[in-house]
Motif scaffolding. Structure first.
Motif, PDB file in Angstrom:
ATOM      1  N   SER A  10       9.073 -24.685 -18.971  1.00  0.00           N
ATOM      2  CA  SER A  10       9.689 -25.341 -17.803  1.00  0.00           C
ATOM      3  C   SER A  10       9.370 -26.838 -17.770  1.00  0.00           C
ATOM      4  O   SER A  10       9.892 -27.570 -16.933  1.00  0.00           O
ATOM      5  CB  SER A  10       9.166 -24.726 -16.500  1.00  0.00           C
ATOM      6  N   CYS A  13      10.837 -30.819 -21.399  1.00  0.00           N
ATOM      7  CA  CYS A  13      11.617 -32.058 -21.527  1.00  0.00           C
ATOM      8  C   CYS A  13      12.138 -32.463 -20.144  1.00  0.00           C
ATOM      9  O   CYS A  13      12.016 -31.706 -19.169  1.00  0.00           O
ATOM     10  CB  CYS A  13      12.775 -31.842 -22.487  1.00  0.00           C
ATOM     11  N   ALA A  14      12.761 -33.650 -20.102  1.00  0.00           N
ATOM     12  CA  ALA A  14      13.223 -34.185 -18.815  1.00  0.00           C
ATOM     13  C   ALA A  14      14.206 -33.234 -18.124  1.00  0.00           C
ATOM     14  O   ALA A  14      14.152 -33.042 -16.908  1.00  0.00           O
ATOM     15  CB  ALA A  14      13.874 -35.549 -19.047  1.00  0.00           C
ATOM     16  N   GLU A  15      15.071 -32.628 -18.922  1.00  0.00           N
ATOM     17  CA  GLU A  15      16.078 -31.731 -18.335  1.00  0.00           C
ATOM     18  C   GLU A  15      15.390 -30.568 -17.583  1.00  0.00           C
ATOM     19  O   GLU A  15      15.807 -30.203 -16.475  1.00  0.00           O
ATOM     20  CB  GLU A  15      16.930 -31.191 -19.477  1.00  0.00           C
ATOM     21  N   GLN A  16      14.349 -30.028 -18.182  1.00  0.00           N
ATOM     22  CA  GLN A  16      13.622 -28.932 -17.528  1.00  0.00           C
ATOM     23  C   GLN A  16      12.906 -29.440 -16.273  1.00  0.00           C
ATOM     24  O   GLN A  16      12.849 -28.769 -15.249  1.00  0.00           O
ATOM     25  CB  GLN A  16      12.607 -28.306 -18.492  1.00  0.00           C
ATOM     26  N   GLU A  18      13.819 -31.727 -14.325  1.00  0.00           N
ATOM     27  CA  GLU A  18      14.770 -31.879 -13.203  1.00  0.00           C
ATOM     28  C   GLU A  18      14.910 -30.556 -12.464  1.00  0.00           C
ATOM     29  O   GLU A  18      14.974 -30.507 -11.232  1.00  0.00           O
ATOM     30  CB  GLU A  18      16.133 -32.349 -13.723  1.00  0.00           C
ATOM     31  N   LYS A  19      14.946 -29.468 -13.227  1.00  0.00           N
ATOM     32  CA  LYS A  19      15.044 -28.143 -12.589  1.00  0.00           C
ATOM     33  C   LYS A  19      13.788 -27.876 -11.743  1.00  0.00           C
ATOM     34  O   LYS A  19      13.855 -27.353 -10.633  1.00  0.00           O
ATOM     35  CB  LYS A  19      15.180 -27.042 -13.648  1.00  0.00           C
ATOM     36  N   ASN A  22      14.032 -29.717  -8.459  1.00  0.00           N
ATOM     37  CA  ASN A  22      14.933 -29.061  -7.507  1.00  0.00           C
ATOM     38  C   ASN A  22      14.275 -27.850  -6.869  1.00  0.00           C
ATOM     39  O   ASN A  22      14.399 -27.611  -5.667  1.00  0.00           O
ATOM     40  CB  ASN A  22      16.215 -28.595  -8.209  1.00  0.00           C
ATOM     41  N   ARG A  41      10.655 -27.237 -26.948  1.00  0.00           N
ATOM     42  CA  ARG A  41      12.022 -27.529 -26.484  1.00  0.00           C
ATOM     43  C   ARG A  41      13.011 -26.643 -27.218  1.00  0.00           C
ATOM     44  O   ARG A  41      14.045 -26.280 -26.720  1.00  0.00           O
ATOM     45  CB  ARG A  41      12.381 -28.993 -26.774  1.00  0.00           C
ATOM     46  N   GLU A  82      12.986 -40.832 -19.912  1.00  0.00           N
ATOM     47  CA  GLU A  82      14.203 -40.174 -19.413  1.00  0.00           C
ATOM     48  C   GLU A  82      14.180 -39.983 -17.902  1.00  0.00           C
ATOM     49  O   GLU A  82      15.214 -39.928 -17.260  1.00  0.00           O
ATOM     50  CB  GLU A  82      14.410 -38.833 -20.128  1.00  0.00           C
ATOM     51  N   LEU A  83      12.984 -39.890 -17.348  1.00  0.00           N
ATOM     52  CA  LEU A  83      12.908 -39.712 -15.892  1.00  0.00           C
ATOM     53  C   LEU A  83      12.665 -41.045 -15.165  1.00  0.00           C
ATOM     54  O   LEU A  83      12.454 -41.053 -13.952  1.00  0.00           O
ATOM     55  CB  LEU A  83      11.805 -38.704 -15.530  1.00  0.00           C
ATOM     56  N   ASN A 264      15.172 -21.432 -15.272  1.00  0.00           N
ATOM     57  CA  ASN A 264      16.561 -21.679 -15.687  1.00  0.00           C
ATOM     58  C   ASN A 264      17.575 -20.915 -14.842  1.00  0.00           C
ATOM     59  O   ASN A 264      18.751 -21.228 -14.865  1.00  0.00           O
ATOM     60  CB  ASN A 264      16.741 -21.303 -17.159  1.00  0.00           C
TER      61      ASN A 264
END
Ligand code: ASP
Length: 436
Positions: A10, A13-16, A18-19, A22, A41, A82-83, A264
């Motif tokens: 979790s 990476c930055a994408e995770q 973000e989740k 949230n 990743r 990235e963040l 996810n």
């Protein structure tokens, strides 16, 4: 209040992340966030913790380590950039790692995976970073100093409101870092839940709950919605790879439910672990573990010989061996043990048993233990007979069956190379009968 722990996938990476943000911000009750170090990743990635163990060995043995250090730093840099966190964490990390000499401990080095991750996450969430060394205290024996840790954790929450804590480590009274065993951020999360008197301990991972069977062995593996602490412990001990085994007891003692959830798929129901689970079927889950050895002692009228088992146990104790299971009959008793515990001593033990107890000993290796777990098994005999019937139909040879009356588990010993088959046929057979 909710304690929320996120595993390495979790945080990879930055994408995770973000989740993660949230999820955390969607409920103001989520006040304590515990994090692992960034995980993989993609499948051929290397976990930060693994890189840190390698880095530490390189520093210790004087092997040039720039490549490893660069791999570690680039992961953190990528997340920071990235963040848009603007923390310059990499220069702080580089200074720290460059200051280490060959006497550095693995705690000092490996804990930094979680430490720097928690710093990034705290900044990203707008929460306060609180180091585990300020709130999770160990005694010199490696036990948790409950009172001191509880007091410090409560004070930190009171002072800062919402905090991020690195998992996996705490501190000894002399300030040395103490690491839990691998996967130990789960344990940090459990203790934080206890100290903070959380109403629930949320453990966010990359699956939507605990499977009733290893999904690699059964295509229709279902997710368990509700499971008791005892059932979970039995499944974890027998090879189900869910939560760290040691994270269950603190929550069980404090009666704090554990909720396994998927970062996810945050709307999936997940699995609830409580004392009064409400599984709708007699059997909750199945797991299996290889690597057992059985010492079967044969002696006529053994059961009438007072002290026979006691003397056998004395011999195992002399060799520092832990007995896992002990099925008995009139003329036989079997001691089932994890082979790792007797690898170098098993033949000496056989010789001692035969000479001191005047019995014949049959040694059987490569045993796999199949565990069928369910609170209902305490009283309900149907699952036991069904399991044995299914194994017979599939021509799987049974080495032993162990079921203590007050236990939630039935164990069946089979040959190691038939264990996977046994798990999959028992699962699908029980599923057809509506027993799991
Ligand atoms: N990062 C540590 C490990 O990989 C601890 C954890 O993730 O729970 O084992």
């Amino acid at each position: 209040m909710i304690v929320t722990k996120f595993g390495g996938s979790s945080l990879a990476c930055a994408e995770q992340l973000e989740k993660v943000k949230n999820i955390v911000l969607s409920n103001p009750e989520r006040c304590v966030v515990v994090v692992s170090a960034p995980g993989k990743r993609k499948s051929d990635d290397i976990k930060i913790t693994d890189l840190l163990y390698t880095l530490r060995s390189h520093i210790k043995y004087g092997v040039p380590d720039n490549d490893i250090l660069d791999m570690i730093l680039s992961r953190y840099q990528e997340i920071e950039e990235e963040l848009h966190l603007d923390m310059n964490i990499v220069s702080e990390m580089r200074d720290f790692f460059n200051s280490l000499d060959k006497d550095c401990s693995s705690g000092e080095v490996v804990s930094r995976g979680e430490y720097y991750c928690a710093k990034l996450v705290a900044r990203y969430l707008g929460f306060t970073f609180v180091d585990a060394t300020d709130i999770l205290f160990f005694t010199f024996d490696g036990d948790i100093d409950y009172e001191k840790s509880r007091k410090a954790t409560k004070a930190a929450i009171e002072k800062y409101g919402r905090i991020v804590v690195p998992g996996f480590y705490g501190v000894y009274p002399n300030n040395d870092i103490h690491l839990f065993s691998r996967g130990g951020s789960d344990i940090t999360g459990a203790y934080m839940s206890v100290f903070a008197d959380a109403r629930v301990y949320e453990n966010w991972t990359d699956v939507s709950g605990i499977y009733a069977v290893d999904p690699r062995l059964a295509k229709d593996a279902k997710i368990i919605r509700s499971i008791s602490y005892d059932e979970l412990r039995e499944l974890s001990c027998m090879g189900a790879n869910v939560l760290h085994e040691d994270s269950v007891k603190p929550c069980q003692d404090a009666d704090i439910p554990i909720h396994i959830l998927n970062t996810n798929e945050p709307n999936d129901e997940g699995t609830f672990i409580t004392s009064n689970a409400t599984c709708l079927t007699p059997i909750t889950g199945i797991a299996g573990k290889k690597g057992f050895v059985s010492f079967t002692l044969h002696k006529r009228r053994m059961s009438k010989e007072i002290g026979f088992v006691y003397r056998a146990l004395e011999i195992f104790t002399k060799y520092n061996v832990n007995i896992e299971h002990l099925p008995t009959g009139m003329n036989t008793v079997a001691f089932i043990i994890e082979e790792d515990n007797v690898r170098s001593t098993m033949h000496k033990i056989v010789a001692d048993l035969e000479s001191e107890l005047d019995c014949e000993v049959e040694l059987e290796r490569d045993i796999g233990m199949l565990a069928i777990v369910g609170e209902d098994m305490r009283e309900n005999i149907i699952p036991v007979s069904s399991v044995l019937e299914i194994l017979k139909e599939n021509q799987i040879n049974i080495n032993c069956v162990v079921k203590a009356p007050d236990e939630v588990t039935m164990l069946v010993g089979v040959s190691e190379n038939q264990l996977s088959l046994a798990i999959s046929v028992v699962y699908s057979g029980l599923r057809k009968q509506g027993l799991i």
